[in-house]
Design a protein around this motif. Structure first.
Motif, PDB file in Angstrom:
ATOM      1  N   ILE A  64       0.837  -1.203   0.000  1.00 51.27           N
ATOM      2  CA  ILE A  64       0.000   0.000   0.000  1.00 51.27           C
ATOM      3  C   ILE A  64       0.871   1.252   0.000  1.00 51.27           C
ATOM      4  O   ILE A  64       1.811   1.361   0.781  1.00 51.27           O
ATOM      5  N   TYR A  65       0.524   2.208  -0.873  1.00 50.94           N
ATOM      6  CA  TYR A  65       1.092   3.549  -0.789  1.00 50.94           C
ATOM      7  C   TYR A  65      -0.019   4.487  -0.342  1.00 50.94           C
ATOM      8  O   TYR A  65      -1.001   4.697  -1.059  1.00 50.94           O
ATOM      9  N   TRP A  66       0.134   5.018   0.869  1.00 54.72           N
ATOM     10  CA  TRP A  66      -0.846   5.942   1.434  1.00 54.72           C
ATOM     11  C   TRP A  66      -0.483   7.356   0.992  1.00 54.72           C
ATOM     12  O   TRP A  66       0.521   7.910   1.406  1.00 54.72           O
ATOM     13  N   MET A  67      -1.329   7.938   0.147  1.00 48.82           N
ATOM     14  CA  MET A  67      -1.083   9.307  -0.307  1.00 48.82           C
ATOM     15  C   MET A  67      -1.472  10.307   0.787  1.00 48.82           C
ATOM     16  O   MET A  67      -2.587  10.247   1.313  1.00 48.82           O
ATOM     17  N   ALA A  68      -0.573  11.210   1.089  1.00 52.08           N
ATOM     18  CA  ALA A  68      -0.842  12.225   2.125  1.00 52.08           C
ATOM     19  C   ALA A  68      -1.640  13.375   1.508  1.00 52.08           C
ATOM     20  O   ALA A  68      -1.189  14.526   1.462  1.00 52.08           O
ATOM     21  N   THR A  69      -2.847  13.058   1.056  1.00 54.40           N
ATOM     22  CA  THR A  69      -3.662  14.036   0.329  1.00 54.40           C
ATOM     23  C   THR A  69      -4.181  15.150   1.214  1.00 54.40           C
ATOM     24  O   THR A  69      -4.531  16.227   0.719  1.00 54.40           O
ATOM     25  N   GLU A  70      -4.266  14.926   2.523  1.00 56.38           N
ATOM     26  CA  GLU A  70      -4.848  15.928   3.413  1.00 56.38           C
ATOM     27  C   GLU A  70      -3.815  16.912   3.957  1.00 56.38           C
ATOM     28  O   GLU A  70      -4.176  17.866   4.650  1.00 56.38           O
ATOM     29  N   ASP A  71      -2.547  16.680   3.654  1.00 61.42           N
ATOM     30  CA  ASP A  71      -1.505  17.634   4.063  1.00 61.42           C
ATOM     31  C   ASP A  71      -1.794  19.013   3.468  1.00 61.42           C
ATOM     32  O   ASP A  71      -2.391  19.119   2.390  1.00 61.42           O
ATOM     33  N   HIS A  72      -1.341  20.048   4.151  1.00 64.06           N
ATOM     34  CA  HIS A  72      -1.521  21.392   3.592  1.00 64.06           C
ATOM     35  C   HIS A  72      -0.195  22.136   3.456  1.00 64.06           C
ATOM     36  O   HIS A  72      -0.185  23.333   3.174  1.00 64.06           O
ATOM     37  N   ASP A  73       0.917  21.438   3.611  1.00 68.58           N
ATOM     38  CA  ASP A  73       2.242  22.065   3.511  1.00 68.58           C
ATOM     39  C   ASP A  73       2.702  22.089   2.047  1.00 68.58           C
ATOM     40  O   ASP A  73       3.592  21.337   1.639  1.00 68.58           O
ATOM     41  N   PHE A  74       2.086  22.957   1.275  1.00 66.53           N
ATOM     42  CA  PHE A  74       2.353  23.023  -0.160  1.00 66.53           C
ATOM     43  C   PHE A  74       3.809  23.342  -0.465  1.00 66.53           C
ATOM     44  O   PHE A  74       4.381  22.835  -1.436  1.00 66.53           O
ATOM     45  N   GLU A  75       4.430  24.188   0.349  1.00 67.91           N
ATOM     46  CA  GLU A  75       5.815  24.600   0.099  1.00 67.91           C
ATOM     47  C   GLU A  75       6.794  23.426   0.200  1.00 67.91           C
ATOM     48  O   GLU A  75       7.921  23.514  -0.292  1.00 67.91           O
ATOM     49  N   GLU A  76       6.378  22.341   0.849  1.00 65.81           N
ATOM     50  CA  GLU A  76       7.248  21.168   0.968  1.00 65.81           C
ATOM     51  C   GLU A  76       7.190  20.274  -0.268  1.00 65.81           C
ATOM     52  O   GLU A  76       8.055  19.420  -0.461  1.00 65.81           O
ATOM     53  N   ILE A  77       6.177  20.440  -1.099  1.00 67.00           N
ATOM     54  CA  ILE A  77       5.953  19.492  -2.194  1.00 67.00           C
ATOM     55  C   ILE A  77       5.944  20.109  -3.585  1.00 67.00           C
ATOM     56  O   ILE A  77       5.841  19.382  -4.569  1.00 67.00           O
ATOM     57  N   ASN A  78       6.036  21.440  -3.692  1.00 65.12           N
ATOM     58  CA  ASN A  78       5.782  22.095  -4.988  1.00 65.12           C
ATOM     59  C   ASN A  78       7.013  22.221  -5.879  1.00 65.12           C
ATOM     60  O   ASN A  78       7.070  23.084  -6.747  1.00 65.12           O
ATOM     61  N   PHE A  79       7.996  21.330  -5.703  1.00 67.47           N
ATOM     62  CA  PHE A  79       9.217  21.423  -6.508  1.00 67.47           C
ATOM     63  C   PHE A  79       9.905  20.063  -6.574  1.00 67.47           C
ATOM     64  O   PHE A  79       9.615  19.156  -5.801  1.00 67.47           O
ATOM     65  N   PHE A  80      10.825  19.941  -7.505  1.00 66.40           N
ATOM     66  CA  PHE A  80      11.756  18.808  -7.523  1.00 66.40           C
ATOM     67  C   PHE A  80      13.034  19.271  -8.202  1.00 66.40           C
ATOM     68  O   PHE A  80      13.050  20.268  -8.934  1.00 66.40           O
TER      69      PHE A  80
END
Length: 529
Positions: A133-149
């Motif tokens: 299972i991969y549990w997607m952290a869809t309810e997180d609200h820390d956009f600045e942590e995820i908006n780049f690569f």
């Protein structure tokens, strides 16, 4: 460099708490249920089977089928969803944020770890089934942590405003990100694959949850990975009794606070709130607090009496979102789960939670530190061999490595320890003589000793500096290689994106990961692609 692994202890990148956990320090035993060993999964299966209601399986299967509606699920994925109806089926779970285009490399390592562990468990316990299972952290609200690569030396960023749960966030605007990424990729078969993957994931899906599901399914669907979104009404309904307990009795705050007191010698990862829940809407994820005998939603005008908030919970459980303290409990309530695989930081905060699981009568999962990997090329391995570098050398602190190699390259000993020791012995006799005469003479002797020792230390530093100049070319090649493998003197897996390596190696990347990663072996794996 024949060794393809290094111990976590040797790597120098793991915390004291993780080191103590991995060697099963007795003082930590109260913080976990069973240690991740193959033989411990038998009793874990028995305990979870007694603790997980059979009727929850139907809800879980229905939820997964609904979530996969509109997505092309592989035969392996369809089989695994169906198997969850069987009381002999259990899950192995990892979780991750919805990082843009998977974010750092360890996203892949987590998922390969759960898939490989399921295979290993099936061999050891053939009468049972094991589903990754991969549990997607869809309810997180820390956009600045995820908006780049990061792709090679470029940080590719999605600039926009974001409020509320990231899973519900519109993908509008990612066309510009795609243009930047496509330009960096250039031409070639692997480049085209990555372009198509990004395009089909983000430009053809309306929200970030769907885009991430598509992406993870494309990468790992053939291996039977199930991608689960906890932001689901039917799954939240199963969690209603635990949300009610949290609202009325603050159970998690009391239990986690007591556990934190046992971890004083370590760095605490998370601290509990009195209420560890958020209020959730499309553009809102704000803390629920209890003040003046009312339940209030931070930064809003929303206020509820006890009766009103319990009625809202009954009719709209999807508007309640667990925070980092309660999310693990939510996961283990709705899944027939045996083991959670996470990074060192994740496992560290899970170790704070066992007492809360016990208070809620939910089986605490086995906690497994995910596999860590250093990806190298043949060319980099050859460079290391020519420079007589071991993996331990390359994992070491850069200044330490610089000094060590300077010592090795020098024709004479750069360590003045013997001279300093000889000087100290000479001054021992002078100090004995000084102790028998005037105090001022004794002080002069001690001052002279300090001065001469300091003089030797300065000469030692100057000699080391001079040798570094002589061997600067070779030392520069060493540092350059280490910087390639450890960007910003940190772990490659915490910064680089998988696309950078897929661009060069293609499917060989995934093939090697599946071949080389052994989840129950606590080691840092070096893989040449």
């Amino acid at each position: 460099m024949p060794n393809d692994c290094i111990s976590y202890q040797e790597s120098g990148y793991f915390t004291k708490l993780m080191m103590d956990y991995l060697v099963e320090k007795p003082e930590l035993k109260a913080l976990y249920n069973r240690f991740p060993k193959l033989e411990n999964f038998g009793p874990q299966i028995e305990e979870k089977a007694k603790n997980y209601p059979v009727e929850y399986r139907k809800t879980l299967v229905t939820a997964l089928n609904n979530q996969y509606n509109g997505f092309k699920a592989s035969k392996a994925t369809q089989t695994n969803i169906a198997l969850l109806s069987d009381s002999k089926t259990f899950t192995i779970t990892t979780g991750h944020q919805l990082n843009l285009f998977t974010g750092p490399l360890y996203f892949l390592y987590k998922i390969v770890s759960v898939i490989n562990l399921c295979k290993e468990l099936k061999q050891a316990y053939p009468e049972h089934h094991f589903v990754p299972i991969y549990w997607m952290a869809t309810e997180d609200h820390d956009f600045e942590e995820i908006n780049f690569f990061h792709f090679k030396n470029t940080k590719i960023k999605w600039d926009r405003e974001s409020h509320g749960p990231v899973g519900r966030l519109s993908t509008a605007g990612l066309e510009k990100v795609f243009e930047v990424f496509a330009k960096e990729l250039g031409l070639g078969e692997n480049a085209q694959y990555l372009k198509d993957l990004f395009d089909n994931s983000y430009l053809k899906h309306a929200n970030l949850a769907d885009a991430t599901r598509y992406l993870a399914n494309e990468l790992f669907g053939d291996s039977g990975l199930l991608i689960l979104d906890g932001d689901d009404v039917s799954l939240k309904q199963l969690f209603i009794p635990f949300i009610k307990e949290e609202l009325l009795h603050q159970t998690s705050f009391n239990n986690v606070t007591k556990t934190n007191a046992l971890l004083k010698e370590y760095t605490i990862q998370v601290n509990p709130r009195e209420i560890n829940l958020f209020y959730l809407e499309d553009t809102i994820r704000e803390r629920i607090v209890f003040e003046d005998n009312q339940f209030k939603v931070n930064n809003t005008h929303l206020v509820f009496s006890e009766e009103e908030i319990l009625e809202l919970l009954k009719t709209n459980p999807e508007q309640f979102s667990p925070n980092v303290i309660l999310r693990p409990l939510y996961q283990e309530v709705i899944l027939p789960n045996l083991c959670y695989i996470g990074g060192g930081g994740e496992v560290a905060y899970w170790l704070q939670l066992k007492a809360n699981f016990e208070a809620n009568n939910i089986t605490f999962p086995i906690l497994l530190v995910r596999n860590s990997v250093l990806l190298t090329t043949e060319k980099q391995v050859q460079k290391a061999d020519k420079l007589n570098l071991s993996w331990a050398d390359l994992f070491s602190n850069q200044q330490t490595l610089f000094d060590k190699k300077t010592q090795e390259f020098s024709k004479f000993n750069l360590d003045f320890s013997a001279q300093k020791e000889h000087l100290k012995k000479q001054f021992e006799a002078l100090n004995q003589l000084a102790s028998q005469t005037d105090k001022s003479f004794s002080g002069a002797v001690k001052a002279q000793e300090v001065k001469q020792i300091k003089g030797l230390e300065n000469l030692e530093k100057r000699l080391l500096k001079a040798e570094k100049k002589i061997h600067s070319e070779k030392l520069e090649r060493i540092i350059q290689l280490q910087n390639e493998l450890f960007p910003n003197q940190s772990l490659q897996e915490r910064k680089n994106n998988f696309g950078e390596f897929y661009h060069e190696a293609g499917n060989t990347l995934k093939t090697k990961l599946f071949e080389k990663l052994h989840p129950l072996e606590a080691k840092f794996t070096i893989i040449t692609i």
